[in-house]
Design a protein around this motif. Structure first.
Motif, PDB file in Angstrom:
ATOM      1  N   PHE A  74       0.974  -1.235  -0.128  1.00  0.00           N
ATOM      2  CA  PHE A  74       0.062   0.048  -0.031  1.00  0.00           C
ATOM      3  C   PHE A  74       0.847   1.194  -0.090  1.00  0.00           C
ATOM      4  CE2 PHE A  74      -1.847   3.428   2.376  1.00  0.00           C
ATOM      5  CZ  PHE A  74      -3.218   3.428   1.682  1.00  0.00           C
ATOM      6  N   GLN A  75       0.647   2.218  -0.972  1.00  0.00           N
ATOM      7  CA  GLN A  75       1.162   3.473  -0.996  1.00  0.00           C
ATOM      8  C   GLN A  75       0.135   4.481  -0.881  1.00  0.00           C
ATOM      9  OE1 GLN A  75       4.336   3.749  -1.113  1.00  0.00           O
ATOM     10  NE2 GLN A  75       5.148   1.722  -1.818  1.00  0.00           N
ATOM     11  N   VAL A  76       0.515   5.463   0.261  1.00  0.00           N
ATOM     12  CA  VAL A  76      -0.631   6.537   0.631  1.00  0.00           C
ATOM     13  C   VAL A  76      -0.859   7.413  -0.735  1.00  0.00           C
ATOM     14  CG1 VAL A  76      -1.078   8.707   1.682  1.00  0.00           C
ATOM     15  CG2 VAL A  76       0.075   6.564   3.025  1.00  0.00           C
ATOM     16  N   TYR A  77      -0.038   7.667  -1.593  1.00  0.00           N
ATOM     17  CA  TYR A  77      -0.284   8.461  -3.028  1.00  0.00           C
ATOM     18  C   TYR A  77      -0.959   7.698  -4.024  1.00  0.00           C
ATOM     19  CZ  TYR A  77       3.261   5.805  -5.691  1.00  0.00           C
ATOM     20  OH  TYR A  77       3.768   4.773  -6.142  1.00  0.00           O
ATOM     21  N   ARG A  78      -1.196   6.290  -3.743  1.00  0.00           N
ATOM     22  CA  ARG A  78      -2.129   5.644  -4.601  1.00  0.00           C
ATOM     23  C   ARG A  78      -3.497   5.175  -3.870  1.00  0.00           C
ATOM     24  NH1 ARG A  78      -0.163   0.174  -6.817  1.00  0.00           N
ATOM     25  NH2 ARG A  78      -2.124   0.792  -7.994  1.00  0.00           N
ATOM     26  N   LYS A  79      -3.923   6.151  -2.824  1.00  0.00           N
ATOM     27  CA  LYS A  79      -5.087   5.858  -2.058  1.00  0.00           C
ATOM     28  C   LYS A  79      -6.269   5.744  -2.979  1.00  0.00           C
ATOM     29  CE  LYS A  79      -5.802  10.708  -0.654  1.00  0.00           C
ATOM     30  NZ  LYS A  79      -6.976  11.001  -1.501  1.00  0.00           N
ATOM     31  N   ASP A  80      -6.483   6.662  -3.833  1.00  0.00           N
ATOM     32  CA  ASP A  80      -7.543   6.729  -4.792  1.00  0.00           C
ATOM     33  C   ASP A  80      -7.736   5.588  -5.542  1.00  0.00           C
ATOM     34  OD1 ASP A  80      -8.167   9.166  -3.937  1.00  0.00           O
ATOM     35  OD2 ASP A  80      -7.895  10.252  -5.527  1.00  0.00           O
ATOM     36  N   ASP A  81      -6.403   5.099  -6.131  1.00  0.00           N
ATOM     37  CA  ASP A  81      -6.595   3.483  -6.878  1.00  0.00           C
ATOM     38  C   ASP A  81      -7.054   2.571  -5.965  1.00  0.00           C
ATOM     39  OD1 ASP A  81      -5.488   4.966  -9.118  1.00  0.00           O
ATOM     40  OD2 ASP A  81      -3.504   4.549  -8.728  1.00  0.00           O
ATOM     41  N   PHE A  82      -6.545   2.483  -4.720  1.00  0.00           N
ATOM     42  CA  PHE A  82      -6.845   1.476  -3.638  1.00  0.00           C
ATOM     43  C   PHE A  82      -8.440   1.576  -3.366  1.00  0.00           C
ATOM     44  CE2 PHE A  82      -7.304   0.227   0.877  1.00  0.00           C
ATOM     45  CZ  PHE A  82      -6.526  -0.975   0.955  1.00  0.00           C
ATOM     46  N   VAL A  83      -9.019   2.566  -3.171  1.00  0.00           N
ATOM     47  CA  VAL A  83     -10.154   2.643  -2.771  1.00  0.00           C
ATOM     48  C   VAL A  83     -11.070   2.182  -3.997  1.00  0.00           C
ATOM     49  CG1 VAL A  83     -12.131   4.207  -1.632  1.00  0.00           C
ATOM     50  CG2 VAL A  83      -9.902   4.360  -0.818  1.00  0.00           C
ATOM     51  N   MET A  84     -10.885   2.642  -5.136  1.00  0.00           N
ATOM     52  CA  MET A  84     -11.795   2.466  -6.292  1.00  0.00           C
ATOM     53  C   MET A  84     -11.547   1.051  -6.548  1.00  0.00           C
ATOM     54  SD  MET A  84     -13.757   3.224  -8.515  1.00  0.00           S
ATOM     55  CE  MET A  84     -13.751   4.902  -8.899  1.00  0.00           C
ATOM     56  N   ALA A  85     -10.282   0.218  -6.177  1.00  0.00           N
ATOM     57  CA  ALA A  85     -10.217  -1.249  -6.481  1.00  0.00           C
ATOM     58  C   ALA A  85     -10.805  -1.983  -5.287  1.00  0.00           C
ATOM     59  CB  ALA A  85      -8.664  -1.506  -6.439  1.00  0.00           C
ATOM     60  N   PHE A  86     -11.015  -1.257  -4.193  1.00  0.00           N
ATOM     61  CA  PHE A  86     -11.693  -1.890  -3.155  1.00  0.00           C
ATOM     62  C   PHE A  86     -13.328  -1.929  -3.596  1.00  0.00           C
ATOM     63  CE2 PHE A  86     -14.387  -1.819   0.759  1.00  0.00           C
ATOM     64  CZ  PHE A  86     -13.889  -2.369   1.401  1.00  0.00           C
ATOM     65  N   PHE A  87     -13.847  -1.059  -4.155  1.00  0.00           N
ATOM     66  CA  PHE A  87     -15.411  -1.210  -4.527  1.00  0.00           C
ATOM     67  C   PHE A  87     -15.663  -2.032  -5.524  1.00  0.00           C
ATOM     68  CE2 PHE A  87     -15.465   2.745  -1.883  1.00  0.00           C
ATOM     69  CZ  PHE A  87     -16.631   2.682  -0.954  1.00  0.00           C
ATOM     70  N   LYS A  88     -14.810  -2.140  -6.439  1.00  0.00           N
ATOM     71  CA  LYS A  88     -14.929  -2.951  -7.758  1.00  0.00           C
ATOM     72  C   LYS A  88     -14.511  -4.461  -7.243  1.00  0.00           C
ATOM     73  CE  LYS A  88     -14.688   0.679 -10.893  1.00  0.00           C
ATOM     74  NZ  LYS A  88     -16.182   0.611 -11.275  1.00  0.00           N
ATOM     75  N   ASP A  89     -14.026  -4.699  -6.270  1.00  0.00           N
ATOM     76  CA  ASP A  89     -13.580  -6.355  -6.015  1.00  0.00           C
ATOM     77  C   ASP A  89     -14.575  -7.247  -5.934  1.00  0.00           C
ATOM     78  OD1 ASP A  89     -12.299  -8.600  -4.270  1.00  0.00           O
ATOM     79  OD2 ASP A  89     -10.449  -7.531  -5.217  1.00  0.00           O
ATOM     80  N   PRO A  90     -14.489  -8.440  -6.550  1.00  0.00           N
ATOM     81  CA  PRO A  90     -15.467  -9.248  -6.504  1.00  0.00           C
ATOM     82  C   PRO A  90     -15.787 -10.058  -5.071  1.00  0.00           C
ATOM     83  CG  PRO A  90     -13.608 -10.223  -7.908  1.00  0.00           C
ATOM     84  CD  PRO A  90     -13.311  -8.782  -7.498  1.00  0.00           C
ATOM     85  N   ASN A  91     -14.712  -9.669  -4.230  1.00  0.00           N
ATOM     86  CA  ASN A  91     -14.777 -10.199  -2.915  1.00  0.00           C
ATOM     87  C   ASN A  91     -15.396  -9.204  -1.808  1.00  0.00           C
ATOM     88  OD1 ASN A  91     -13.714 -13.016  -3.164  1.00  0.00           O
ATOM     89  ND2 ASN A  91     -11.506 -12.136  -3.418  1.00  0.00           N
ATOM     90  N   VAL A  92     -15.349  -8.005  -2.398  1.00  0.00           N
ATOM     91  CA  VAL A  92     -15.781  -6.892  -1.383  1.00  0.00           C
ATOM     92  C   VAL A  92     -17.413  -6.453  -1.517  1.00  0.00           C
ATOM     93  CG1 VAL A  92     -16.026  -4.494  -1.131  1.00  0.00           C
ATOM     94  CG2 VAL A  92     -13.698  -5.719  -1.350  1.00  0.00           C
ATOM     95  N   ILE A  93     -17.758  -6.721  -3.024  1.00  0.00           N
ATOM     96  CA  ILE A  93     -19.153  -6.204  -3.405  1.00  0.00           C
ATOM     97  C   ILE A  93     -20.009  -7.085  -2.643  1.00  0.00           C
ATOM     98  CG2 ILE A  93     -20.621  -6.561  -5.485  1.00  0.00           C
ATOM     99  CD1 ILE A  93     -18.495  -5.876  -7.386  1.00  0.00           C
ATOM    100  N   PRO A  94     -20.020  -8.559  -2.462  1.00  0.00           N
ATOM    101  CA  PRO A  94     -21.031  -9.441  -1.766  1.00  0.00           C
ATOM    102  C   PRO A  94     -21.038  -9.100  -0.089  1.00  0.00           C
ATOM    103  CG  PRO A  94     -19.485 -10.467  -2.470  1.00  0.00           C
ATOM    104  CD  PRO A  94     -18.980  -9.386  -2.951  1.00  0.00           C
ATOM    105  N   ASN A  95     -20.097  -8.524   0.413  1.00  0.00           N
ATOM    106  CA  ASN A  95     -19.723  -8.557   1.666  1.00  0.00           C
ATOM    107  C   ASN A  95     -19.665  -7.137   2.397  1.00  0.00           C
ATOM    108  OD1 ASN A  95     -19.183 -11.362   2.299  1.00  0.00           O
ATOM    109  ND2 ASN A  95     -17.558 -10.958   0.628  1.00  0.00           N
ATOM    110  N   LEU A  96     -19.538  -6.149   1.686  1.00  0.00           N
ATOM    111  CA  LEU A  96     -19.189  -4.677   2.409  1.00  0.00           C
ATOM    112  C   LEU A  96     -20.936  -4.295   2.567  1.00  0.00           C
ATOM    113  CD1 LEU A  96     -17.775  -2.123   3.084  1.00  0.00           C
ATOM    114  CD2 LEU A  96     -18.365  -1.306   0.664  1.00  0.00           C
TER     115      LEU A  96
END
Length: 287
Positions: A74-96
């Motif tokens: 994890f790199q702080v300067y990539r936080k936006d990429d990290f959060v967007m990837a989180f919301f699109k991840d197939p393991n996150v979508i059914p569990n968040l």
């Protein structure tokens, strides 16, 4: 006063961090990949005493913490990429989880995120002495009782004591006992959210339940380690206040904006965990 001055952490163990990090070395190229960690429990939100307080503050059943693992450095300067990837991840979508505006039931997002906002939240505090100004400025008496004041409103909150005045009323004479950088600290944000509560919040007459609950939740969410050079405890987590938007508008943490509706992502880059603290303003569980 002893409670307020108590250190939050002593010596954390790094054994669990090393084990988890080894298990997480998956090494995908490209974006982040996530996994849901249902076995991770947050005791600070589930003890009988804290549950009773959350019920009194009209937050019970409307606040939740969840944990997810991730596979990349994890790199702080990539936080936006990290959060967007989180919301699109197939393991996150059914569990968040989030609360439905219409039914008030826990649901999953059920819409495609098009845009995110991730605001850096400073997280540097290691001691509850951070809140000593409340005593020093007679907002709270030496015995812990919160000083009362004449009722007023700062929509939608009733202000009936000096604590809520300090938290909400910018032109009050004691508002500046906490600087703007202090107010942006994650520990202050947690404390303020607990003090303001939900739609039918029954406020405390004494400060300690707020301090103690903020301390326990903070320690549960935030990771620390001992600096090998200085031998001092330092915080390793990065914190972001997160909002997501679909093609219509804001969709997470709710479609309705409110000061007490929030989602914080607390990222531990060492063991590669992200803790999600969520709350949606409304009427909490009564029984």
């Amino acid at each position: 006063m002893e409670t307020a001055a108590a250190l939050l952490w002593k010596r954390p163990s790094l054994c669990a961090a090393k084990t988890e990090m080894a298990a997480g070395e998956l090494g995908h190229s490209g974006g982040y990949y996530f996994r849901f960690l249902p076995q991770k429990t947050f005791q600070s939100l589930n003890t009988p005493e804290i549950t009773s307080r959350l019920r009194q503050w009209s937050m019970l059943g409307r606040i939740k913490a969840q944990a997810f693992g991730f596979d990349q450095t994890f790199q702080v300067y990539r936080k936006d990429d990290f959060v967007m990837a989180f919301f699109k991840d197939p393991n996150v979508i059914p569990n968040l989880k989030l609360l439905s505006d219409s039914s008030g039931q826990w649901i999953t997002l059920g819409t495609e995120v098009k845009k995110i906002e991730a605001i850096n939240v400073p997280c540097t505090q290691l001691s509850m002495s951070f809140f000593n100004p409340l005593y020093d400025e007679d907002i709270v008496r030496e015995n812990g009782h919160i000083v009362k004041c004449l009722d007023s409103f700062c929509d939608p909150f009733l202000i009936s004591d000096e604590l809520r005045k300090v938290l909400l009323v910018e032109d009050s004479e004691k508002y500046e006992v906490f600087s703007q950088p202090d107010r942006e600290e994650f520990l202050f944000c947690l404390f303020k959210h607990l003090c303001l509560g939900g739609a039918l919040c029954q406020y405390e007459d004494v400060l300690n339940p707020y301090l103690e609950t903020a301390k326990l939740v903070y320690k549960d969410l935030v990771s620390v380690r001992k600096n090998p050079q200085t031998k001092k405890i330092q915080i390793t987590s990065s914190v972001f206040k997160v909002t997501a938007y679909d093609s219509v508008g804001m969709c997470y943490p709710s479609t309705k904006s409110h000061e007490q509706t929030f989602s914080y992502f607390i990222v531990d880059p060492i063991i590669r965990h992200v803790h999600v603290l969520y709350h949606c303003y409304g009427v909490g569980e009564m029984s």
